[in-house]
Design a protein around this motif. Structure first.
Motif, PDB file in Angstrom:
ATOM      1  N   UNK A 170       4.007  -2.294  -5.500  1.00 24.32           N
ATOM      2  CA  UNK A 170       3.050  -1.787  -4.889  1.00 24.32           C
ATOM      3  C   UNK A 170       3.121  -2.150  -3.454  1.00 24.32           C
ATOM      4  N   UNK A 171       2.972  -3.544  -2.857  1.00 23.88           N
ATOM      5  CA  UNK A 171       2.456  -3.915  -1.645  1.00 23.88           C
ATOM      6  C   UNK A 171       3.799  -3.643  -1.101  1.00 23.88           C
ATOM      7  N   UNK A 172       4.910  -4.173  -1.505  1.00 21.84           N
ATOM      8  CA  UNK A 172       6.357  -4.175  -1.129  1.00 21.84           C
ATOM      9  C   UNK A 172       6.439  -2.279  -0.795  1.00 21.84           C
ATOM     10  N   UNK A 173       6.213  -2.024  -1.535  1.00 18.71           N
ATOM     11  CA  UNK A 173       6.875   0.418  -0.984  1.00 18.71           C
ATOM     12  C   UNK A 173       5.329   0.229   0.011  1.00 18.71           C
ATOM     13  N   UNK A 174       4.516  -0.281  -0.095  1.00 14.80           N
ATOM     14  CA  UNK A 174       3.494   0.180   1.098  1.00 14.80           C
ATOM     15  C   UNK A 174       4.045   0.048   2.745  1.00 14.80           C
ATOM     16  N   UNK A 175       4.555  -1.294   2.983  1.00 13.87           N
ATOM     17  CA  UNK A 175       5.049  -2.486   3.924  1.00 13.87           C
ATOM     18  C   UNK A 175       6.264  -1.317   4.204  1.00 13.87           C
ATOM     19  N   UNK A 176       7.507  -0.607   3.617  1.00 13.73           N
ATOM     20  CA  UNK A 176       8.361   0.671   4.158  1.00 13.73           C
ATOM     21  C   UNK A 176       7.766   1.346   4.196  1.00 13.73           C
ATOM     22  N   UNK A 177       6.997   2.164   3.498  1.00 10.90           N
ATOM     23  CA  UNK A 177       5.894   3.325   4.312  1.00 10.90           C
ATOM     24  C   UNK A 177       5.841   3.336   5.386  1.00 10.90           C
ATOM     25  N   UNK A 178       5.110   2.271   5.267  1.00  7.03           N
ATOM     26  CA  UNK A 178       4.056   2.012   7.121  1.00  7.03           C
ATOM     27  C   UNK A 178       6.089   1.803   7.744  1.00  7.03           C
ATOM     28  N   UNK A 179       6.915   1.282   7.588  1.00  2.00           N
ATOM     29  CA  UNK A 179       8.599   1.406   8.713  1.00  2.00           C
ATOM     30  C   UNK A 179       8.485   2.396   9.068  1.00  2.00           C
ATOM     31  N   UNK A 180       8.586   4.105   8.290  1.00  2.00           N
ATOM     32  CA  UNK A 180       8.863   5.016   8.153  1.00  2.00           C
ATOM     33  C   UNK A 180       7.823   6.350   8.063  1.00  2.00           C
ATOM     34  N   UNK A 181       6.656   6.138   8.705  1.00  2.00           N
ATOM     35  CA  UNK A 181       5.569   6.096   9.219  1.00  2.00           C
ATOM     36  C   UNK A 181       5.902   7.420  10.200  1.00  2.00           C
TER      37      UNK A 181
ATOM     38  N   UNK B  31       4.179   7.818  13.069  1.00  5.01           N
ATOM     39  CA  UNK B  31       4.187   7.024  14.415  1.00  5.01           C
ATOM     40  C   UNK B  31       5.019   6.181  14.308  1.00  5.01           C
ATOM     41  N   UNK B  32       5.782   5.298  13.495  1.00  9.53           N
ATOM     42  CA  UNK B  32       6.670   4.463  13.657  1.00  9.53           C
ATOM     43  C   UNK B  32       7.827   4.754  13.801  1.00  9.53           C
ATOM     44  N   UNK B  33       8.296   6.089  13.459  1.00  4.50           N
ATOM     45  CA  UNK B  33       9.976   7.199  13.604  1.00  4.50           C
ATOM     46  C   UNK B  33       9.800   7.805  14.870  1.00  4.50           C
ATOM     47  N   UNK B  34       8.089   8.022  15.736  1.00  4.10           N
ATOM     48  CA  UNK B  34       8.586   8.512  16.468  1.00  4.10           C
ATOM     49  C   UNK B  34       8.514   7.208  18.526  1.00  4.10           C
TER      50      UNK B  34
END
Length: 65
Positions: free
Chosen positions: A47-58, A60-63
Protein backbone atom coordinates in the motif's frame (compact mmCIF):
# COMPACT_ATOMS: atom_id res chain seq x y z
CA UNK A 1 -7.92 7.27 -23.67
CA UNK A 2 -6.05 4.60 -25.63
CA UNK A 3 -6.88 0.93 -25.73
CA UNK A 4 -3.84 -1.07 -24.61
CA UNK A 5 -3.46 -4.79 -25.25
CA UNK A 6 -0.68 -6.73 -23.55
CA UNK A 7 1.07 -9.83 -24.86
CA UNK A 8 3.22 -11.16 -22.02
CA UNK A 9 4.10 -14.35 -20.20
CA UNK A 10 4.98 -13.77 -16.56
CA UNK A 11 6.56 -16.43 -14.40
CA UNK A 12 7.34 -15.65 -10.78
CA UNK A 13 8.95 -17.82 -8.11
CA UNK A 14 9.31 -17.38 -4.37
CA UNK A 15 10.31 -19.79 -1.57
CA UNK A 16 6.71 -20.89 -0.91
CA UNK A 17 5.62 -21.34 -4.52
CA UNK A 18 5.44 -20.06 -8.05
CA UNK A 19 2.93 -18.74 -10.56
CA UNK A 20 2.54 -18.13 -14.28
CA UNK A 21 0.24 -15.56 -15.87
CA UNK A 22 -0.50 -14.24 -19.33
CA UNK A 23 -2.22 -10.88 -18.83
CA UNK A 24 -4.08 -9.42 -21.79
CA UNK A 25 -5.02 -6.02 -20.39
CA UNK A 26 -3.55 -3.38 -18.09
CA UNK A 27 -6.14 -4.32 -15.46
CA UNK A 28 -5.03 -7.97 -15.45
CA UNK A 29 -1.37 -6.89 -15.30
CA UNK A 30 -2.15 -4.61 -12.33
CA UNK A 31 -3.84 -7.47 -10.45
CA UNK A 32 -0.79 -9.67 -10.98
CA UNK A 33 1.58 -6.86 -9.97
CA UNK A 34 -0.36 -6.06 -6.80
CA UNK A 35 -0.48 -9.74 -5.85
CA UNK A 36 3.30 -10.01 -6.26
CA UNK A 37 3.89 -6.74 -4.36
CA UNK A 38 1.85 -8.04 -1.42
CA UNK A 39 3.84 -11.29 -1.45
CA UNK A 40 7.14 -9.34 -1.51
CA UNK A 41 6.36 -6.36 0.76
CA UNK A 42 3.31 -7.42 2.77
CA UNK A 43 -0.01 -5.58 2.61
CA UNK A 44 1.15 -2.39 4.34
CA UNK A 45 4.39 -2.19 2.35
CA UNK A 46 2.52 -2.72 -0.93
CA UNK A 47 0.00 0.00 0.00
CA UNK A 48 2.81 2.42 0.84
CA UNK A 49 4.54 1.68 -2.46
CA UNK A 50 1.32 2.17 -4.43
CA UNK A 51 0.61 5.44 -2.59
CA UNK A 52 4.06 6.72 -3.61
CA UNK A 53 3.38 5.76 -7.24
CA UNK A 54 -0.05 7.42 -7.26
CA UNK A 55 1.49 10.62 -5.86
CA UNK A 56 3.80 10.62 -8.87
CA UNK A 57 0.79 10.65 -11.18
CA UNK A 58 -1.39 13.08 -9.21
CA UNK A 59 -3.04 15.90 -11.15
CA UNK A 60 -0.63 18.48 -9.78
CA UNK A 61 2.44 16.43 -10.61
CA UNK A 62 1.24 15.81 -14.17
CA UNK A 63 0.46 19.46 -14.83
CA UNK A 64 3.98 20.46 -13.71
CA UNK A 65 5.67 17.98 -16.07
Amino acid sequence: MAIVLIDADIRAKWPQGQCAHSPGSPEELAIIAIDLLVKELGTEGAQNFMNQMFLRYSTGALSNA
